[in-house]
Design a protein around this motif. Structure first.
Motif, PDB file in Angstrom:
ATOM      1  N   MET A  66      -6.531  -3.169  34.342  1.00  0.00           N
ATOM      2  CA  MET A  66      -5.495  -2.539  33.521  1.00  0.00           C
ATOM      3  C   MET A  66      -5.866  -1.080  33.301  1.00  0.00           C
ATOM      4  N   SER A  67      -4.921  -0.190  33.514  1.00  0.00           N
ATOM      5  CA  SER A  67      -5.200   1.223  33.291  1.00  0.00           C
ATOM      6  C   SER A  67      -4.756   1.633  31.889  1.00  0.00           C
ATOM      7  N   LEU A  68      -5.284   2.737  31.429  1.00  0.00           N
ATOM      8  CA  LEU A  68      -4.909   3.224  30.097  1.00  0.00           C
ATOM      9  C   LEU A  68      -3.418   3.530  30.016  1.00  0.00           C
ATOM     10  N   SER A  69      -2.808   3.908  31.126  1.00  0.00           N
ATOM     11  CA  SER A  69      -1.376   4.215  31.095  1.00  0.00           C
ATOM     12  C   SER A  69      -0.527   2.975  30.827  1.00  0.00           C
ATOM     13  N   ASP A  70      -1.109   1.786  30.961  1.00  0.00           N
ATOM     14  CA  ASP A  70      -0.397   0.543  30.671  1.00  0.00           C
ATOM     15  C   ASP A  70      -0.790  -0.048  29.318  1.00  0.00           C
ATOM     16  N   SER A  71      -1.628   0.646  28.577  1.00  0.00           N
ATOM     17  CA  SER A  71      -2.166   0.112  27.321  1.00  0.00           C
ATOM     18  C   SER A  71      -1.328   0.517  26.118  1.00  0.00           C
ATOM     19  N   ALA A  72      -1.195  -0.407  25.179  1.00  0.00           N
ATOM     20  CA  ALA A  72      -0.595  -0.058  23.894  1.00  0.00           C
ATOM     21  C   ALA A  72      -1.575   0.848  23.153  1.00  0.00           C
ATOM     22  N   VAL A  73      -1.066   1.639  22.239  1.00  0.00           N
ATOM     23  CA  VAL A  73      -1.878   2.606  21.513  1.00  0.00           C
ATOM     24  C   VAL A  73      -1.921   2.261  20.034  1.00  0.00           C
ATOM     25  N   ALA A  74      -3.062   2.489  19.412  1.00  0.00           N
ATOM     26  CA  ALA A  74      -3.179   2.396  17.956  1.00  0.00           C
ATOM     27  C   ALA A  74      -3.359   3.817  17.430  1.00  0.00           C
ATOM     28  N   VAL A  75      -2.396   4.286  16.648  1.00  0.00           N
ATOM     29  CA  VAL A  75      -2.484   5.592  16.010  1.00  0.00           C
ATOM     30  C   VAL A  75      -3.159   5.371  14.664  1.00  0.00           C
ATOM     31  N   MET A  76      -4.240   6.089  14.417  1.00  0.00           N
ATOM     32  CA  MET A  76      -4.994   5.895  13.182  1.00  0.00           C
ATOM     33  C   MET A  76      -4.868   7.140  12.312  1.00  0.00           C
ATOM     34  N   LEU A  77      -4.384   6.939  11.084  1.00  0.00           N
ATOM     35  CA  LEU A  77      -4.206   8.038  10.149  1.00  0.00           C
ATOM     36  C   LEU A  77      -4.930   7.743   8.843  1.00  0.00           C
ATOM     37  N   PRO A  78      -5.441   8.780   8.201  1.00  0.00           N
ATOM     38  CA  PRO A  78      -6.099   8.574   6.916  1.00  0.00           C
ATOM     39  C   PRO A  78      -5.096   8.520   5.768  1.00  0.00           C
ATOM     40  N   THR A 115      -7.862   3.708   4.635  1.00  0.00           N
ATOM     41  CA  THR A 115      -8.038   4.284   3.297  1.00  0.00           C
ATOM     42  C   THR A 115      -9.386   4.983   3.219  1.00  0.00           C
ATOM     43  N   LEU A 116      -9.331   6.271   2.922  1.00  0.00           N
ATOM     44  CA  LEU A 116     -10.522   7.095   2.768  1.00  0.00           C
ATOM     45  C   LEU A 116     -10.383   7.883   1.474  1.00  0.00           C
ATOM     46  N   PRO A 117     -11.369   7.816   0.585  1.00  0.00           N
ATOM     47  CA  PRO A 117     -11.245   8.518  -0.696  1.00  0.00           C
ATOM     48  C   PRO A 117     -11.112  10.030  -0.551  1.00  0.00           C
ATOM     49  N   ASP A 118     -11.651  10.576   0.525  1.00  0.00           N
ATOM     50  CA  ASP A 118     -11.560  12.023   0.732  1.00  0.00           C
ATOM     51  C   ASP A 118     -10.705  12.336   1.960  1.00  0.00           C
ATOM     52  N   ALA A 119      -9.605  11.616   2.115  1.00  0.00           N
ATOM     53  CA  ALA A 119      -8.725  11.768   3.279  1.00  0.00           C
ATOM     54  C   ALA A 119      -8.193  13.192   3.377  1.00  0.00           C
ATOM     55  N   HIS A 120      -8.284  13.749   4.573  1.00  0.00           N
ATOM     56  CA  HIS A 120      -7.759  15.085   4.845  1.00  0.00           C
ATOM     57  C   HIS A 120      -6.856  14.992   6.065  1.00  0.00           C
ATOM     58  N   PRO A 121      -5.605  15.419   5.943  1.00  0.00           N
ATOM     59  CA  PRO A 121      -4.700  15.350   7.080  1.00  0.00           C
ATOM     60  C   PRO A 121      -5.054  16.388   8.141  1.00  0.00           C
ATOM     61  N   SER A 122      -4.658  16.098   9.366  1.00  0.00           N
ATOM     62  CA  SER A 122      -4.807  17.053  10.453  1.00  0.00           C
ATOM     63  C   SER A 122      -3.825  18.202  10.227  1.00  0.00           C
ATOM     64  N   PRO A 123      -4.187  19.408  10.614  1.00  0.00           N
ATOM     65  CA  PRO A 123      -3.239  20.527  10.475  1.00  0.00           C
ATOM     66  C   PRO A 123      -2.163  20.510  11.559  1.00  0.00           C
ATOM     67  N   ASN A 124      -2.250  19.563  12.488  1.00  0.00           N
ATOM     68  CA  ASN A 124      -1.294  19.465  13.594  1.00  0.00           C
ATOM     69  C   ASN A 124      -0.484  18.174  13.481  1.00  0.00           C
ATOM     70  N   THR A 125       0.562  18.086  14.272  1.00  0.00           N
ATOM     71  CA  THR A 125       1.369  16.867  14.302  1.00  0.00           C
ATOM     72  C   THR A 125       0.481  15.685  14.681  1.00  0.00           C
ATOM     73  N   ALA A 126       0.501  14.654  13.837  1.00  0.00           N
ATOM     74  CA  ALA A 126      -0.345  13.481  14.055  1.00  0.00           C
ATOM     75  C   ALA A 126       0.376  12.399  14.854  1.00  0.00           C
ATOM     76  N   MET A 127       1.694  12.326  14.722  1.00  0.00           N
ATOM     77  CA  MET A 127       2.458  11.284  15.396  1.00  0.00           C
ATOM     78  C   MET A 127       3.895  11.765  15.530  1.00  0.00           C
ATOM     79  N   SER A 128       4.508  11.487  16.695  1.00  0.00           N
ATOM     80  CA  SER A 128       5.887  11.886  16.916  1.00  0.00           C
ATOM     81  C   SER A 128       6.669  10.694  17.461  1.00  0.00           C
TER      82      SER A 128
END
Length: 127
Positions: A1-13, A55-68
């Motif tokens: 199986m190649s990565l192009s056929d894999s489902a993705v898990a988007v992880m956000l704080p 869940t992270l007590p000191d969660a900091h968002p990315s300055p860029n688009t995280a998910m579209s």
């Protein structure tokens, strides 16, 4: 199986899992899939992909688009999400201006909004 056929898990704080769950489930309409053994909050996405909120007590968002999200009708999606209380960002910079929340460069239309932790999310429509 190649990565192009894999489902993705988007992880956000997140600093507050219940507040984030209300936003992603209640406002965005993502199906909640419970929590995993690590206590992360899970949401089902298209194609077997998944959104994982850690869940992270000191969660900091990315300055860029995280998910579209690819959508077929960006204006209709904006209207639906605004009706659920989602607030879209507007920009007015040289070469980067939104009209009715939408940036349009002729090949893609995009609109941005923030989750409760400041993670930048996007809707985009090609063609």
């Amino acid at each position: 199986m190649s990565l192009s056929d894999s489902a993705v898990a988007v992880m956000l704080p997140t600093a507050d899992a219940s507040r984030a769950q209300e936003f992603y489930e209640g406002r965005l309409g993502l199906p909640h899939d419970g929590t995993n053994d690590a206590g992360e909050t899970l949401f089902r996405l298209a194609g077997g992909s998944q959104l994982v909120l850690r869940t992270l007590p000191d969660a900091h968002p990315s300055p860029n688009t995280a998910m579209s999200f690819a959508v077929g009708d960006i204006a209709a999606e904006i209207a639906e999400l605004e009706a659920r209380g989602v607030v879209f960002e507007d920009y007015d910079q040289p070469g980067f201006t939104t009209v009715d929340h939408v940036f349009d460069d002729g090949s893609v239309k995009a609109a941005w909004f923030l989750d409760p932790d400041g993670n930048i999310l996007c809707l985009h429509q090609t063609g």
